[in-house]
Design a protein around this motif. Structure first.
Motif, PDB file in Angstrom:
ATOM      1  N   ILE A  42       0.839  -1.205   0.000  1.00  0.00           N
ATOM      2  CA  ILE A  42       0.000   0.000   0.000  1.00  0.00           C
ATOM      3  C   ILE A  42       0.870   1.249   0.000  1.00  0.00           C
ATOM      4  CG2 ILE A  42      -1.597   1.360   1.413  1.00  0.00           C
ATOM      5  CD1 ILE A  42      -3.031  -1.197   2.109  1.00  0.00           C
ATOM      6  N   GLN A  43       1.965   1.229   0.779  1.00  0.00           N
ATOM      7  CA  GLN A  43       2.848   2.392   0.843  1.00  0.00           C
ATOM      8  C   GLN A  43       3.490   2.670  -0.515  1.00  0.00           C
ATOM      9  OE1 GLN A  43       2.893  -0.106   3.096  1.00  0.00           O
ATOM     10  NE2 GLN A  43       2.078   0.963   4.878  1.00  0.00           N
ATOM     11  N   GLU A  44       3.950   1.619  -1.204  1.00  0.00           N
ATOM     12  CA  GLU A  44       4.561   1.796  -2.521  1.00  0.00           C
ATOM     13  C   GLU A  44       3.540   2.302  -3.533  1.00  0.00           C
ATOM     14  OE1 GLU A  44       6.022  -2.116  -3.172  1.00  0.00           O
ATOM     15  OE2 GLU A  44       7.862  -1.788  -2.040  1.00  0.00           O
ATOM     16  N   ALA A  45       2.311   1.783  -3.443  1.00  0.00           N
ATOM     17  CA  ALA A  45       1.249   2.225  -4.345  1.00  0.00           C
ATOM     18  C   ALA A  45       0.910   3.690  -4.099  1.00  0.00           C
ATOM     19  CB  ALA A  45       0.010   1.355  -4.167  1.00  0.00           C
ATOM     20  N   ALA A  46       0.900   4.089  -2.835  1.00  0.00           N
ATOM     21  CA  ALA A  46       0.603   5.488  -2.501  1.00  0.00           C
ATOM     22  C   ALA A  46       1.668   6.419  -3.077  1.00  0.00           C
ATOM     23  CB  ALA A  46       0.515   5.656  -0.986  1.00  0.00           C
ATOM     24  N   LYS A  47       2.925   6.016  -2.997  1.00  0.00           N
ATOM     25  CA  LYS A  47       3.997   6.831  -3.581  1.00  0.00           C
ATOM     26  C   LYS A  47       3.855   6.914  -5.095  1.00  0.00           C
ATOM     27  CE  LYS A  47       7.526   6.043  -0.092  1.00  0.00           C
ATOM     28  NZ  LYS A  47       8.820   5.416   0.200  1.00  0.00           N
ATOM     29  N   THR A  55      -6.036   6.972   1.027  1.00  0.00           N
ATOM     30  CA  THR A  55      -6.687   7.068  -0.279  1.00  0.00           C
ATOM     31  C   THR A  55      -6.557   5.753  -1.033  1.00  0.00           C
ATOM     32  OG1 THR A  55      -6.166   9.422  -0.343  1.00  0.00           O
ATOM     33  CG2 THR A  55      -6.772   8.384  -2.429  1.00  0.00           C
ATOM     34  N   VAL A  56      -5.393   5.112  -0.954  1.00  0.00           N
ATOM     35  CA  VAL A  56      -5.198   3.814  -1.606  1.00  0.00           C
ATOM     36  C   VAL A  56      -6.142   2.783  -1.001  1.00  0.00           C
ATOM     37  CG1 VAL A  56      -3.570   1.933  -2.026  1.00  0.00           C
ATOM     38  CG2 VAL A  56      -2.812   4.292  -2.238  1.00  0.00           C
ATOM     39  N   ARG A  57      -6.272   2.805   0.324  1.00  0.00           N
ATOM     40  CA  ARG A  57      -7.202   1.877   0.984  1.00  0.00           C
ATOM     41  C   ARG A  57      -8.641   2.142   0.528  1.00  0.00           C
ATOM     42  NH1 ARG A  57      -4.641  -0.800   5.210  1.00  0.00           N
ATOM     43  NH2 ARG A  57      -2.684   0.162   5.847  1.00  0.00           N
ATOM     44  N   SER A  58      -8.966   3.400   0.334  1.00  0.00           N
ATOM     45  CA  SER A  58     -10.293   3.763  -0.155  1.00  0.00           C
ATOM     46  C   SER A  58     -10.509   3.241  -1.576  1.00  0.00           C
ATOM     47  CB  SER A  58     -10.463   5.278  -0.116  1.00  0.00           C
ATOM     48  OG  SER A  58     -11.644   5.670  -0.745  1.00  0.00           O
ATOM     49  N   TYR A  59      -9.488   3.360  -2.428  1.00  0.00           N
ATOM     50  CA  TYR A  59      -9.578   2.841  -3.796  1.00  0.00           C
ATOM     51  C   TYR A  59      -9.776   1.327  -3.797  1.00  0.00           C
ATOM     52  CZ  TYR A  59      -7.818   7.328  -5.584  1.00  0.00           C
ATOM     53  OH  TYR A  59      -7.657   8.645  -5.906  1.00  0.00           O
ATOM     54  N   ILE A  60      -9.109   0.652  -2.864  1.00  0.00           N
ATOM     55  CA  ILE A  60      -9.268  -0.807  -2.754  1.00  0.00           C
ATOM     56  C   ILE A  60     -10.694  -1.139  -2.342  1.00  0.00           C
ATOM     57  CG2 ILE A  60      -8.556  -2.841  -1.449  1.00  0.00           C
ATOM     58  CD1 ILE A  60      -5.742  -1.552  -1.296  1.00  0.00           C
ATOM     59  N   LYS A  61     -11.200  -0.405  -1.368  1.00  0.00           N
ATOM     60  CA  LYS A  61     -12.560  -0.643  -0.874  1.00  0.00           C
ATOM     61  C   LYS A  61     -13.606  -0.399  -1.965  1.00  0.00           C
ATOM     62  CE  LYS A  61     -14.180   0.050   3.575  1.00  0.00           C
ATOM     63  NZ  LYS A  61     -14.394   0.877   4.761  1.00  0.00           N
ATOM     64  N   ARG A  62     -13.380   0.651  -2.792  1.00  0.00           N
ATOM     65  CA  ARG A  62     -14.319   0.968  -3.878  1.00  0.00           C
ATOM     66  C   ARG A  62     -14.156   0.055  -5.092  1.00  0.00           C
ATOM     67  NH1 ARG A  62     -13.948   7.086  -5.281  1.00  0.00           N
ATOM     68  NH2 ARG A  62     -12.228   7.325  -3.860  1.00  0.00           N
ATOM     69  N   GLY A  63     -13.065  -0.698  -5.125  1.00  0.00           N
ATOM     70  CA  GLY A  63     -12.844  -1.609  -6.239  1.00  0.00           C
ATOM     71  C   GLY A  63     -12.076  -1.011  -7.404  1.00  0.00           C
ATOM     72  N   ILE A  64     -11.536   0.183  -7.221  1.00  0.00           N
ATOM     73  CA  ILE A  64     -10.748   0.820  -8.276  1.00  0.00           C
ATOM     74  C   ILE A  64      -9.415   0.095  -8.437  1.00  0.00           C
ATOM     75  CG2 ILE A  64      -9.568   2.950  -8.955  1.00  0.00           C
ATOM     76  CD1 ILE A  64     -11.809   4.472  -7.548  1.00  0.00           C
ATOM     77  N   ILE A  65      -8.851  -0.329  -7.307  1.00  0.00           N
ATOM     78  CA  ILE A  65      -7.591  -1.083  -7.305  1.00  0.00           C
ATOM     79  C   ILE A  65      -7.870  -2.478  -6.770  1.00  0.00           C
ATOM     80  CG2 ILE A  65      -5.292  -1.233  -6.292  1.00  0.00           C
ATOM     81  CD1 ILE A  65      -5.208   1.772  -6.140  1.00  0.00           C
ATOM     82  N   LYS A  66      -7.332  -3.488  -7.443  1.00  0.00           N
ATOM     83  CA  LYS A  66      -7.487  -4.873  -6.983  1.00  0.00           C
ATOM     84  C   LYS A  66      -6.332  -5.223  -6.058  1.00  0.00           C
ATOM     85  CE  LYS A  66      -9.798  -6.247 -11.171  1.00  0.00           C
ATOM     86  NZ  LYS A  66      -9.746  -7.033 -12.393  1.00  0.00           N
ATOM     87  N   ALA A  67      -6.662  -5.803  -4.912  1.00  0.00           N
ATOM     88  CA  ALA A  67      -5.641  -6.158  -3.931  1.00  0.00           C
ATOM     89  C   ALA A  67      -5.931  -7.548  -3.366  1.00  0.00           C
ATOM     90  CB  ALA A  67      -5.622  -5.142  -2.806  1.00  0.00           C
ATOM     91  N   HIS A  68      -4.883  -8.151  -2.836  1.00  0.00           N
ATOM     92  CA  HIS A  68      -4.990  -9.475  -2.217  1.00  0.00           C
ATOM     93  C   HIS A  68      -4.407  -9.402  -0.815  1.00  0.00           C
ATOM     94  CE1 HIS A  68      -5.899 -11.138  -6.159  1.00  0.00           C
ATOM     95  NE2 HIS A  68      -4.892 -10.422  -6.617  1.00  0.00           N
ATOM     96  N   LYS A  69      -5.066 -10.054   0.127  1.00  0.00           N
ATOM     97  CA  LYS A  69      -4.566 -10.073   1.493  1.00  0.00           C
ATOM     98  C   LYS A  69      -3.788 -11.369   1.693  1.00  0.00           C
ATOM     99  CE  LYS A  69      -5.716  -8.994   6.141  1.00  0.00           C
ATOM    100  NZ  LYS A  69      -6.652  -8.403   7.040  1.00  0.00           N
ATOM    101  N   VAL A  70      -2.534 -11.218   2.084  1.00  0.00           N
ATOM    102  CA  VAL A  70      -1.666 -12.358   2.347  1.00  0.00           C
ATOM    103  C   VAL A  70      -1.204 -12.228   3.789  1.00  0.00           C
ATOM    104  CG1 VAL A  70       0.437 -13.577   1.693  1.00  0.00           C
ATOM    105  CG2 VAL A  70      -0.910 -12.388  -0.052  1.00  0.00           C
ATOM    106  N   GLY A  71      -1.801 -13.013   4.662  1.00  0.00           N
ATOM    107  CA  GLY A  71      -1.508 -12.878   6.086  1.00  0.00           C
ATOM    108  C   GLY A  71      -2.009 -11.536   6.567  1.00  0.00           C
TER     109      GLY A  71
END
Length: 95
Positions: A42-47, A55-71
């Motif tokens: 998330i930090q690298e994506a924000a940069k 904001t990146v977390r918000s984009y993930i929640k809205r589905g603009i950015i696809k993310a995977h949770k690993v641990g």
């Protein structure tokens, strides 16, 4: 030290082949680097997007950015970030 006598055409061909090999090696290395970076944090994506981590977390929640949770970590696909860049720009001008 060896002295090699060549014609103009041979020298030109030698230079062209060596430059071509150098350029091909450079682009092959770049492709390998791209294939290694399939996921970012998330930090690298924000940069990269020049926004805050929230904001990146918000984009993930809205589905603009696809993310995977690993641990405990959330990893974002690099291709998804590139797609989000174009979507964010278009959202900015829709207002």
């Amino acid at each position: 030290m060896n002295l090699v006598i060549t014609t103009k055409e041979e020298l030109q061909e030698l230079i062209e082949t060596s430059v071509r090999k150098g350029i091909e090696a450079y682009f092959e290395e770049k492709e390998l680097e791209k294939s290694k970076e399939t996921y970012t944090t998330i930090q690298e994506a924000a940069k990269r997007l020049k926004v805050s981590t929230q904001t990146v977390r918000s984009y993930i929640k809205r589905g603009i950015i696809k993310a995977h949770k690993v641990g405990n970590r959330i990893l974002i696909e690099t291709a998804s970030i590139d797609n989000a860049l174009s979507e964010v720009k278009s959202l900015k001008y829709k207002r």
